[in-house]
Design a protein around this motif. Sequence first.
Motif, short mmCIF file in Angstrom:
data_model
loop_
_atom_site.label_atom_id
_atom_site.label_comp_id
_atom_site.label_asym_id
_atom_site.label_seq_id
_atom_site.Cartn_x
_atom_site.Cartn_y
_atom_site.Cartn_z
N ASN A 69 9.66 2.64 -3.34
CA ASN A 69 10.37 1.50 -3.93
C ASN A 69 11.86 1.77 -4.01
O ASN A 69 12.69 0.91 -3.71
N GLU A 101 14.74 -0.27 -1.94
CA GLU A 101 15.73 -1.04 -2.68
C GLU A 101 17.15 -0.54 -2.41
O GLU A 101 18.06 -1.31 -2.13
N ILE A 137 4.93 6.28 -4.68
CA ILE A 137 5.14 4.82 -4.66
C ILE A 137 6.55 4.52 -5.18
O ILE A 137 7.28 3.69 -4.63
N LYS A 138 6.93 5.24 -6.24
CA LYS A 138 8.27 5.02 -6.80
C LYS A 138 9.35 5.44 -5.80
O LYS A 138 10.40 4.80 -5.71
N LYS A 184 3.02 2.21 0.97
CA LYS A 184 1.95 2.32 -0.04
C LYS A 184 2.24 1.44 -1.24
O LYS A 184 1.54 1.50 -2.24
N THR A 185 3.32 0.69 -1.18
CA THR A 185 3.67 -0.16 -2.32
C THR A 185 3.02 -1.53 -2.21
O THR A 185 3.12 -2.33 -3.14
N GLY A 186 2.39 -1.80 -1.08
CA GLY A 186 1.76 -3.11 -0.89
C GLY A 186 2.79 -4.22 -0.69
O GLY A 186 2.45 -5.39 -0.72
N GLY A 187 4.04 -3.85 -0.52
CA GLY A 187 5.09 -4.86 -0.31
C GLY A 187 5.58 -5.49 -1.60
O GLY A 187 6.15 -6.58 -1.60
N MET A 188 5.39 -4.79 -2.75
CA MET A 188 5.72 -5.39 -4.05
C MET A 188 7.22 -5.70 -4.19
O MET A 188 7.59 -6.68 -4.83
N ASP A 189 8.04 -4.87 -3.60
CA ASP A 189 9.48 -5.06 -3.70
C ASP A 189 9.88 -6.44 -3.13
O ASP A 189 10.63 -7.19 -3.76
N LEU A 192 1.79 8.37 -7.79
CA LEU A 192 2.63 7.35 -8.42
C LEU A 192 4.10 7.61 -8.10
O LEU A 192 4.87 6.67 -7.82
#
Lengths: 455, 343
Positions: free
Chosen positions: A420, A424, A416-417, A435-440, A413
């Motif tokens: 991110n 950002e 992933i942070k 590994k964030t799946g492109g969430m940002d 975890l």
Amino acid sequence: MKKTILAAFIGASALSLQAQTYDFPVSLPDYQGEATSSVAYGGQIARHALHNSLKKASKSGDLALMEGYFSSKQAGLEILDPVSKKGFPIKQSHIDELATGKDLMSSAYPGIITGWPGNLTGQEVLQQMVTNAAKTKGGYDPVNGYDYTQLISKFAMGAVFYNKAVNDYLDEKLAADVKPNDKPYREGAPYTGKEHVWDEAFGYFGAPANSLALTPQEVLQIVKQNPEYLAEADANQDGVVDLTTEMAFAHAYYAASIDASGNTDYFHTIVQAFVDGRKLIQNAQGKALSITQREALKGYAKVIADAWQQVIAEAAFKYAGSVYQDLEKLAIIEEANGDVKKTYRNYVKHWGELKGFALSLQAAGRDLGAAQPQLNRLIGFSPVLFGDAQVVAANGEGGFIQSGSIAMQEYKLNMIKVQNLLSEKFALNAKLNDKTGGMDDVLKLLQSAPSVEND
Amino acid sequence: MMEEYSAWLLNELSLAARDLVNPTKRVSLLYFASALFFAFVLFTLRDRKRAWRRILPLFRLATWWSPSARVDYGLWLGNRLLFSLLFPKAITTLGVVTWLMFRLQEVGMSAFPVVIPDWGVVSLFSVCYFLLDDFTRFWVHWLMHRWPWLWAFHRVHHSATQLTPFTVLRTHPVEGVLFYLRSLVVQASLVSVFIVLFPGQVSLLTVGGVFVTTYCFNLLGANLRHSPVALSYGKQLERWLISPAQHQLHHSVDVAHYDCNFGVVLALWDRLFGCLQFASDQQKLHYGSASKLDQMGVFGHYWSPIAYLAKRGKQWLKSPAVWWSSRVKKNAKSEPKGSNISL
């Protein structure tokens, strides 16, 4: 008529290519020497060769050998990497052929590195890593989870090359009264103060002089000393690869590597800004730079510093993904009661690369704001070890103290942070091993900030 | 200290002004102009020469500088300053998505076994997001009219006696926080599930960086919802989409229009909850909450919901059983909106 146009076109193309190569004639009007080129960054390339050689030496367990490349400035040091290979001959075999009296230690970042235990300066962190590496077998400390080869290499690139270039040459030394352009850098030198300052920064980046004529893929093959790419490397066609002008090192290699895999153009962006900035200085023809010229030069310096920082952050992003993958593999092997030795070794290696790059971002006097403590806390002083422990501090004898931490799988975890945060903070684009799946990116599209728009 | 404060104030005010040219904001001048154009075309088709007369009220100074409109501006700027202090401390959607994604993977959720092309994932995500977002907006809005303590805050929006496009920002900050939490739950849950199922493929259908449905909604007259221009889509279309005139019915002070048309884009939810009313271009309405709040200034709008809650809380502390039984009785009577709240 057609022939004339064709000849003019070829001539213009050749001139344009010449202008795109990092090579510039002497501009000082009073220069009396025999040099024709005003470009010189042999000291920087010598440090690149010292760094590459130190990386090799870090696996030897021989402290004297490592110190030789790290801090001795001694004469007669053999270059351990890169060395001639069959079909890919290297021109220089000794550091002295590049420059004399150089080391890595004295150029390393002198500020405190908060991301490493012990409240040490950048120089002290590197010295501690070198000393500790000599106590291990092959530079690997499985107890604390340190791969010193990776830690030393990745952190040295930041603390020495990135730091000197963006924190010194492209910053303080661009001031009007520091190394002015209307005087030689030193008496009798064929280059002005500003010309040499700029060239030294270029040297630290580590790109070949003809970089703009090379693709990122070609740069990678040159570093790998692939004989099939000798023609691309050997720009002056003298049959050997000159480390000063025809080889790529350090972050230039990483920039090309990221560009070759991702949809980015860091390598050429940085080199182009170096070339454009150097042209601007050249055009002043040995006269002091005006305020407007210096502002424009600072603009190029900012492009370089920002993209260089992004390259380091991209590399850290990639290795955070690798650490995540290693943790996934470890869980699978553990569940099957398999042998985790090899995977754990990779986990420690990738963590060393992640940590080295993350520390590099903090080793150039650039304010990272809240991102710096966040990054340090998420990554920690070591990877999470078996038994869910982590290095939390240093003792007074250069050793490390471990304590209970989060579960090893919970550390995923954190990775992933980390991705991110890096994405950002540094506006990353390539984001390899994501590994964030492109969430940002998705959340940016969703405009996830608070709004008081009513219904 | 004063210099820093002034710089912050100036920066926030300039950011507020920038909302007027930001295509992600409903009050963008682009959407204002497009809404007017859209209304003008429709009115011309329906009413020929009288089209101008229909949209003329929007250009009256009395509309834009009425006491009600001035409260709109005060709340807009006040909230802007308040949220600039609050947001850095708020839970970020990114943090929640990260945590949720990780937990979903830990309980065994993994990538969808069948490869779906990017356009398929983007379309599916966009449709799911639109439906979930629009429904939850409707539902939270519906709840705000049902629960007295929520209505106390939402009434700030309904106290507008003159509707202007800036009434959309006439919101109590507590309500703003609730909006944010709603959006956080919707985005975090949907994004985390999609990211686990389709890593690296999830995106949104956008026009110029704005979600396509938001863009169309804003372009085609969203700003007229809060305006003196009554634009109906006609009964057939209003069964599916909430028109500006339907939203104006929602703001009407007439008892016959209480608690209708809560929807944002789709009228479907109002139909399902039995509260859809059709509108007309010819409707003449009066707006407000029919309470003292309608006459209050900016400070009163910030303070009165809190005073109401404090009063009710005091009553509850004195005698929870009495308070509860009175509340049940009041709800059973199903009184019109706002009547159970005194100021």
